[in-house]
Design a protein around this motif. Structure first.
Motif, PDB file in Angstrom:
ATOM      1  N   ASN A 102       6.920   2.616   1.493  1.00 53.44           N
ATOM      2  CA  ASN A 102       7.591   2.021   2.649  1.00 53.44           C
ATOM      3  C   ASN A 102       7.465   0.501   2.640  1.00 53.44           C
ATOM      4  N   LYS A 109      -2.155   5.053  -4.380  1.00 48.33           N
ATOM      5  CA  LYS A 109      -1.385   4.970  -3.134  1.00 48.33           C
ATOM      6  C   LYS A 109       0.118   5.032  -3.413  1.00 48.33           C
ATOM      7  N   ILE A 110       0.497   4.505  -4.572  1.00 52.86           N
ATOM      8  CA  ILE A 110       1.895   4.544  -5.004  1.00 52.86           C
ATOM      9  C   ILE A 110       1.938   5.184  -6.386  1.00 52.86           C
ATOM     10  N   SER A 142       0.799  -1.228   0.000  1.00 50.26           N
ATOM     11  CA  SER A 142       0.000   0.000   0.000  1.00 50.26           C
ATOM     12  C   SER A 142       0.831   1.277   0.000  1.00 50.26           C
ATOM     13  N   SER A 143       2.157   1.145   0.083  1.00 49.87           N
ATOM     14  CA  SER A 143       2.987   2.347   0.170  1.00 49.87           C
ATOM     15  C   SER A 143       4.408   2.055  -0.290  1.00 49.87           C
ATOM     16  N   ALA A 180      -2.489  -0.778  -5.470  1.00 49.99           N
ATOM     17  CA  ALA A 180      -1.892   0.417  -4.860  1.00 49.99           C
ATOM     18  C   ALA A 180      -1.570   1.479  -5.910  1.00 49.99           C
TER      19      ALA A 180
END
Length: 214
Positions: free
Chosen positions: A183, A206-207, A180-181, A201
Motif C-alpha cells: 500500500n 513485509k513485501i 513497509s507494505s 521491507a
C-alpha cells in the motif's frame, strides 16, 4: 549500533532480485561510506558481470577517480550524497562532465533540513533550496530519505515527497525510507514518485517481490 546481516552473499541476493523481474539495483558500500573511500567495488564488479541489473552505486565516492572506478566496475549511475553539500562546486563539475543521467543525488533529510555524514550531522540547508540549486546545475534525478522514517517500517514521508514532486515536476524523484507494505508503494506512485528504494521491507518479509507485479 547493532548491525543486522540478512545475507552474507550480495551476488546471491542480486540474482534473486533479477530472477523476480527487478531491473534496477541500488547498491550502497556502507564500509566505504564510513571510511570515506570506496571499499567494496569488487562486489559491484561481480554483480555487474553476473547479472543484467542496472546498478546505481554509492558510498565512499569522494573524488572523480572514485566515479571512474565504479563506472569501470559496471555501475551505470553514481550515487552522491554528502559531497554535494560539503563540496558543491565539485559536485556541479561532475554533473556537467558526466551528465544528469549518470549522477543520482542522495538527499538525507530531517525536518526538511539536510543531514550528512551518515545522519550524524544536521545542517541548516533547506531541502527545497538544495534541490533547486542542483537542478539549476543540471541535476535530473534524486532520491530523498527521511532519516526519521528509515528502517522503522512505519510508512514513508508522503507529505514531504508530495511537496518535492509538486515543486520540481521535471525531477526524476525516487522515494526512500519507511516503506513497509504494498500500500505504501501504491500511495507513492499515486503522488508521482518515479521510483522507490525498498530494502528492509523485503528482507523482513513485509513485501514479497512476487507481489510487485513487475
Amino acid at each position: 549500533m547493532q548491525k543486522k546481516v540478512y545475507n552474507e552473499n550480495p551476488l546471491e541476493v542480486a540474482k534473486q532480485f533479477e530472477a523476480s523481474g527487478i531491473i534496477r539495483l541500488h547498491l550502497v558500500d556502507l564500509d566505504g561510506a564510513r571510511a570515506g573511500r570506496i571499499i567494496n567495488w569488487k562486489v559491484l564488479e561481480n554483480i555487474a558481470a553476473k547479472t543484467t541489473l542496472a546498478i546505481d552505486f554509492g558510498g565512499g565516492i569522494k573524488t572523480e577517480k572514485d566515479i571512474e572506478i565504479i563506472f569501470d566496475s559496471g555501475a551505470v549511475i553514481a550515487t552522491i550524497g554528502s559531497i554535494a553539500i560539503k563540496q558543491a562546486e565539485l559536485f556541479y563539475q561532475w554533473l556537467q562532465k558526466y551528465g544528469g543521467e549518470k549522477i543520482l543525488l542522495g538527499a538525507d533529510v530531517k525536518d526538511e533540513k539536510m543531514v550528512i555524514h551518515g545522519w550524524t550531522e544536521q545542517t541548516e540547508t533547506d531541502i527545497f533550496d538544495f534541490l533547486q540549486e542542483n537542478i539549476n546545475q543540471g541535476l535530473k534525478q534524486a532520491f530523498c530519505t527521511d532519516v526519521s522514517k528509515d528502517g522503522l517500517l512505519q510508512g514513508p514521508s508522503l507529505g514531504l515527497y508530495k511537496k518535492i514532486i509538486e515543486k520540481f515536476p521535471d525531477l526524476y524523484f525516487i522515494a526512500s525510507g519507511g516503506v513497509s507494505s504494498l500500500n505504501d508503494l501504491v500511495q507513492l506512485k499515486e503522488i508521482g514518485c518515479k521510483g522507490v528504494i525498498v530494502g528492509k521491507a523485503i528482507y523482513e518479509g513485509k513485501i514479497k517481490i512476487k507481489d510487485l507485479q513487475i
